[in-house]
Design a protein around this motif. Structure first.
Motif, PDB file in Angstrom:
ATOM      1  N   ARG A 103       0.944  -1.099  -0.162  1.00 43.42           N
ATOM      2  CA  ARG A 103       0.019   0.034  -0.159  1.00 43.42           C
ATOM      3  C   ARG A 103       0.814   1.151   0.056  1.00 43.42           C
ATOM      4  NH1 ARG A 103      -5.265  -1.397   3.963  1.00 43.42           N
ATOM      5  NH2 ARG A 103      -6.033  -2.849   2.571  1.00 43.42           N
ATOM      6  N   GLY A 104       2.013   1.240   0.817  1.00 36.59           N
ATOM      7  CA  GLY A 104       2.834   2.322   0.935  1.00 36.59           C
ATOM      8  C   GLY A 104       3.343   2.551  -0.789  1.00 36.59           C
ATOM      9  N   ARG A 105       3.906   1.558  -1.075  1.00 36.41           N
ATOM     10  CA  ARG A 105       4.368   1.750  -2.571  1.00 36.41           C
ATOM     11  C   ARG A 105       3.494   2.186  -3.463  1.00 36.41           C
ATOM     12  NH1 ARG A 105       7.546  -3.692  -4.065  1.00 36.41           N
ATOM     13  NH2 ARG A 105       7.292  -3.405  -1.624  1.00 36.41           N
ATOM     14  N   SER A 106       2.186   1.904  -3.272  1.00 36.71           N
ATOM     15  CA  SER A 106       1.145   2.165  -4.459  1.00 36.71           C
ATOM     16  C   SER A 106       0.932   3.601  -4.068  1.00 36.71           C
ATOM     17  CB  SER A 106      -0.152   1.464  -4.223  1.00 36.71           C
ATOM     18  OG  SER A 106      -0.164   0.103  -4.709  1.00 36.71           O
ATOM     19  N   LEU A 107       1.058   4.084  -2.979  1.00 32.64           N
ATOM     20  CA  LEU A 107       0.613   5.524  -2.334  1.00 32.64           C
ATOM     21  C   LEU A 107       1.877   6.277  -3.083  1.00 32.64           C
ATOM     22  CD1 LEU A 107      -1.337   7.457  -1.299  1.00 32.64           C
ATOM     23  CD2 LEU A 107      -0.108   6.943   0.841  1.00 32.64           C
ATOM     24  N   LEU A 108       2.843   5.890  -2.838  1.00 32.55           N
ATOM     25  CA  LEU A 108       4.139   6.597  -3.529  1.00 32.55           C
ATOM     26  C   LEU A 108       4.113   6.671  -4.946  1.00 32.55           C
ATOM     27  CD1 LEU A 108       6.904   8.179  -2.768  1.00 32.55           C
ATOM     28  CD2 LEU A 108       7.938   5.744  -2.671  1.00 32.55           C
TER      29      LEU A 108
END
Length: 169
Positions: free
Chosen positions: A10-15
């Motif tokens: 999720r963090g990677r997608s948001l970034l």
């Protein structure tokens, strides 16, 4: 362990989503700058033509830059057009569009009436000022909005960025 991996995804997608959005604006600023410099080099007096600046900035940023970035990202990442989840509009979609526009128009008229009745001063924006001085520019923005600006924004934000977030959230 699975929860930690999911949070990392999720963090990677948001970034990725934020990076794509910011990159779109930077690419757009670069394209606007290069276009204006090219016109100045060609002898066009762009600096004293706010209507021309408006058309260039709107088309190059929202139409060309957003669209190119989205298509380039899809190509480089190997996602393909299926990732955008494009589909044909249905009759139901058309009903929502007509209903939404009708409600918007009614609210717009009601708000204008209320603002006039209350004597509230209305703020001017740059597009309205330019359009009042040079209405022809608004005629240019209509086809550009339909052919470049709308599709460019939709492909980048609704297709690519929301699609990236949809995968993990």
């Amino acid at each position: 362990m699975a929860m930690e991996m999911r949070l990392r995804q999720r963090g990677r997608s948001l970034l990725t989503a934020v990076t794509l959005a910011v990159s779109g604006f930077f690419l757009g600023a670069l394209l606007v700058f290069l276009t204006i410099q090219g016109l100045i080099f060609a002898g066009v007096d762009v600096m004293n033509a706010p209507a021309v600046q408006l058309v260039i900035s709107t088309v190059m940023l929202q139409g060309v830059a957003f669209g190119l970035l989205a298509l380039g990202y899809l190509k480089l990442s190997g996602l393909g057009f299926d990732f955008l989840a494009l589909r044909r509009s249905t009759l139901r979609d058309g009903g929502w569009i007509v209903s939404g526009l009708t409600v918007f128009f009614v609210l717009y008229v009601a708000m204008n009436f209320a603002i006039s009745a209350l004597g509230i001063p209305v703020a001017e924006n740059q597009v309205a000022q330019i359009g009042a001085k040079n209405p022809d520019v608004l005629l240019l923005l209509v086809p550009f909005s339909l052919l470049l600006i709308g599709p460019g924004e939709e492909v980048l934000f609704r297709g690519l960025i929301q699609g990236t977030l949809r995968q993990t959230f």
